[in-house]
Motif scaffolding. Structure first.
Motif, PDB file in Angstrom:
ATOM      1  N   MET A   1      55.031  13.311  76.589  1.00  0.00           N
ATOM      2  CA  MET A   1      54.532  11.606  76.117  1.00  0.00           C
ATOM      3  C   MET A   1      55.597  10.040  75.996  1.00  0.00           C
ATOM      4  N   GLY A   2      54.962   9.874  76.304  1.00  0.00           N
ATOM      5  CA  GLY A   2      56.616   8.196  75.952  1.00  0.00           C
ATOM      6  C   GLY A   2      55.693   7.081  76.515  1.00  0.00           C
ATOM      7  N   GLY A   3      56.649   5.783  76.488  1.00  0.00           N
ATOM      8  CA  GLY A   3      55.946   4.594  76.928  1.00  0.00           C
ATOM      9  C   GLY A   3      55.200   4.170  75.628  1.00  0.00           C
ATOM     10  N   ALA A   4      53.425   3.744  75.973  1.00  0.00           N
ATOM     11  CA  ALA A   4      53.045   3.289  75.177  1.00  0.00           C
ATOM     12  C   ALA A   4      51.853   4.319  75.035  1.00  0.00           C
ATOM     13  N   ILE A   5      51.956   5.153  75.673  1.00  0.00           N
ATOM     14  CA  ILE A   5      51.375   6.135  75.010  1.00  0.00           C
ATOM     15  C   ILE A   5      51.775   7.485  74.200  1.00  0.00           C
ATOM     16  N   ARG A   6      51.303   7.028  72.762  1.00  0.00           N
ATOM     17  CA  ARG A   6      52.493   7.393  71.444  1.00  0.00           C
ATOM     18  C   ARG A   6      51.632   9.053  70.943  1.00  0.00           C
ATOM     19  N   LEU A   7      50.533   8.955  70.556  1.00  0.00           N
ATOM     20  CA  LEU A   7      49.558  10.087  70.235  1.00  0.00           C
ATOM     21  C   LEU A   7      48.503  10.565  70.545  1.00  0.00           C
ATOM     22  N   LEU A   8      48.362  11.628  71.418  1.00  0.00           N
ATOM     23  CA  LEU A   8      46.923  11.967  71.846  1.00  0.00           C
ATOM     24  C   LEU A   8      47.057  13.458  71.334  1.00  0.00           C
ATOM     25  N   ASP A   9      45.294  13.691  71.364  1.00  0.00           N
ATOM     26  CA  ASP A   9      45.818  15.278  70.614  1.00  0.00           C
ATOM     27  C   ASP A   9      44.041  15.964  70.339  1.00  0.00           C
ATOM     28  N   VAL A  10      43.810  16.794  70.534  1.00  0.00           N
ATOM     29  CA  VAL A  10      41.851  17.069  70.569  1.00  0.00           C
ATOM     30  C   VAL A  10      42.438  18.241  69.490  1.00  0.00           C
ATOM     31  N   ARG A  11      42.307  18.384  68.024  1.00  0.00           N
ATOM     32  CA  ARG A  11      42.253  19.579  66.774  1.00  0.00           C
ATOM     33  C   ARG A  11      41.373  19.797  66.541  1.00  0.00           C
ATOM     34  N   ASP A  12      41.276  20.802  65.889  1.00  0.00           N
ATOM     35  CA  ASP A  12      40.511  21.450  64.783  1.00  0.00           C
ATOM     36  C   ASP A  12      40.662  21.577  63.432  1.00  0.00           C
ATOM     37  N   GLY A  13      40.459  20.475  62.892  1.00  0.00           N
ATOM     38  CA  GLY A  13      41.137  19.984  61.347  1.00  0.00           C
ATOM     39  C   GLY A  13      40.955  18.919  61.131  1.00  0.00           C
ATOM     40  N   VAL A  14      41.403  17.856  59.997  1.00  0.00           N
ATOM     41  CA  VAL A  14      40.767  16.719  59.621  1.00  0.00           C
ATOM     42  C   VAL A  14      41.014  15.536  60.126  1.00  0.00           C
ATOM     43  N   LEU A  15      40.586  15.125  60.206  1.00  0.00           N
ATOM     44  CA  LEU A  15      41.919  13.464  61.117  1.00  0.00           C
ATOM     45  C   LEU A  15      41.854  12.302  60.921  1.00  0.00           C
ATOM     46  N   SER A  16      43.330  11.716  60.511  1.00  0.00           N
ATOM     47  CA  SER A  16      44.059  10.933  59.964  1.00  0.00           C
ATOM     48  C   SER A  16      44.405   9.050  60.340  1.00  0.00           C
ATOM     49  N   SER A  17      43.077   8.896  60.168  1.00  0.00           N
ATOM     50  CA  SER A  17      43.731   7.661  60.573  1.00  0.00           C
ATOM     51  C   SER A  17      45.318   7.016  59.966  1.00  0.00           C
ATOM     52  N   ASP A  18      45.465   7.204  59.466  1.00  0.00           N
ATOM     53  CA  ASP A  18      46.501   6.818  58.463  1.00  0.00           C
ATOM     54  C   ASP A  18      47.631   7.248  60.175  1.00  0.00           C
ATOM     55  N   GLU A  19      47.351   8.757  60.071  1.00  0.00           N
ATOM     56  CA  GLU A  19      48.262   8.973  61.400  1.00  0.00           C
ATOM     57  C   GLU A  19      48.217   8.361  62.583  1.00  0.00           C
ATOM     58  N   VAL A  20      47.372   8.252  62.579  1.00  0.00           N
ATOM     59  CA  VAL A  20      46.398   6.879  64.227  1.00  0.00           C
ATOM     60  C   VAL A  20      47.482   6.009  63.967  1.00  0.00           C
ATOM     61  N   LEU A  21      47.587   4.746  62.899  1.00  0.00           N
ATOM     62  CA  LEU A  21      48.011   3.838  63.099  1.00  0.00           C
ATOM     63  C   LEU A  21      49.237   4.002  62.694  1.00  0.00           C
ATOM     64  N   ALA A  22      50.176   5.107  61.983  1.00  0.00           N
ATOM     65  CA  ALA A  22      51.546   5.267  62.256  1.00  0.00           C
ATOM     66  C   ALA A  22      52.244   4.774  63.647  1.00  0.00           C
ATOM     67  N   ALA A  23      51.312   5.842  64.564  1.00  0.00           N
ATOM     68  CA  ALA A  23      51.837   6.166  65.912  1.00  0.00           C
ATOM     69  C   ALA A  23      51.961   4.727  66.342  1.00  0.00           C
ATOM     70  N   VAL A  24      50.570   4.134  66.455  1.00  0.00           N
ATOM     71  CA  VAL A  24      51.711   3.238  66.757  1.00  0.00           C
ATOM     72  C   VAL A  24      51.705   1.392  66.196  1.00  0.00           C
ATOM     73  N   ALA A  25      52.115   1.685  65.480  1.00  0.00           N
ATOM     74  CA  ALA A  25      52.864   0.895  64.788  1.00  0.00           C
ATOM     75  C   ALA A  25      54.262   0.324  65.719  1.00  0.00           C
ATOM     76  N   ASP A  26      54.084  -1.073  65.849  1.00  0.00           N
ATOM     77  CA  ASP A  26      54.892  -1.859  67.032  1.00  0.00           C
ATOM     78  C   ASP A  26      55.966  -2.614  66.253  1.00  0.00           C
ATOM     79  N   PRO A  27      56.669  -3.271  65.863  1.00  0.00           N
ATOM     80  CA  PRO A  27      57.481  -4.654  66.247  1.00  0.00           C
ATOM     81  C   PRO A  27      56.720  -5.579  66.653  1.00  0.00           C
ATOM     82  N   THR A  28      56.562  -5.601  67.893  1.00  0.00           N
ATOM     83  CA  THR A  28      56.021  -6.105  69.649  1.00  0.00           C
ATOM     84  C   THR A  28      54.739  -6.560  69.161  1.00  0.00           C
ATOM     85  N   ALA A  29      54.225  -5.909  68.214  1.00  0.00           N
ATOM     86  CA  ALA A  29      52.590  -5.396  68.254  1.00  0.00           C
ATOM     87  C   ALA A  29      51.460  -6.812  67.503  1.00  0.00           C
ATOM     88  N   GLY A  30      51.303  -8.235  68.012  1.00  0.00           N
ATOM     89  CA  GLY A  30      50.369  -8.790  66.966  1.00  0.00           C
ATOM     90  C   GLY A  30      49.817  -8.589  67.332  1.00  0.00           C
TER      91      GLY A  30
END
Length: 141
Positions: A1-30
């Motif tokens: 991965m890299g560039g704009a794609i920060r996290l992709l997964d298909v998994r058996d287990g509880v999902l975390s919105s905190d993990e997903v939000l942290a993955a897209v955190a970027d100082p250039t994003a408005g």
């Protein structure tokens, strides 16, 4: 991965919105848009007790293709998407996607496209179990 794609997964287990939000955190994003798809207690007016998801072995590869296309076609700063497999209860998160962009309009549009294309193209199937004992498969492309 890299560039704009920060996290992709298909998994058996509880999902975390905190993990997903942290993955897209970027100082250039408005603007950052997060979508959480949860298991609801009904479908087409029939009570649902639970459901399970199964994914094709190539599901992650298909998710990568969808994510790349969203990034190519929209002004995305960062993108993340995770989908759960296995048994889920009412209220559980089944899918979480997030997009960050310089402006909110682009973030909303890209997030909507990401979840819509994921649902339409990634081979993940939902097996719904109804309160009356019946069940059905949904999304079997």
């Amino acid at each position: 991965m890299g560039g704009a794609i920060r996290l992709l997964d298909v998994r058996d287990g509880v999902l975390s919105s905190d993990e997903v939000l942290a993955a897209v955190a970027d100082p250039t994003a408005g603007g950052t848009v997060l979508f959480i798809g949860t298991v609801r207690n009904h479908d087409q007016e029939k009570p649902v007790d639970r459901l399970s998801y199964e994914a094709h072995p190539d599901a992650l590869k298909h998710l990568q293709t969808v994510a790349e296309r969203v990034c190519e076609d929209t002004a995305v700063t960062a993108l993340a998407a995770v989908h759960r497999t296995g048994d889920l209860k009412i209220g559980d998160a089944a899918v979480i996607v997030a997009v960050a962009a310089s402006h909110r309009d682009a973030a909303f549009a890209a997030c909507r496209r990401l979840i819509d294309d994921l649902k339409a193209e990634v081979p993940i199937w939902k097996h719904q179990h109804f309160s009356d004992g019946a069940s059905e498969w949904v999304g079997a492309h």
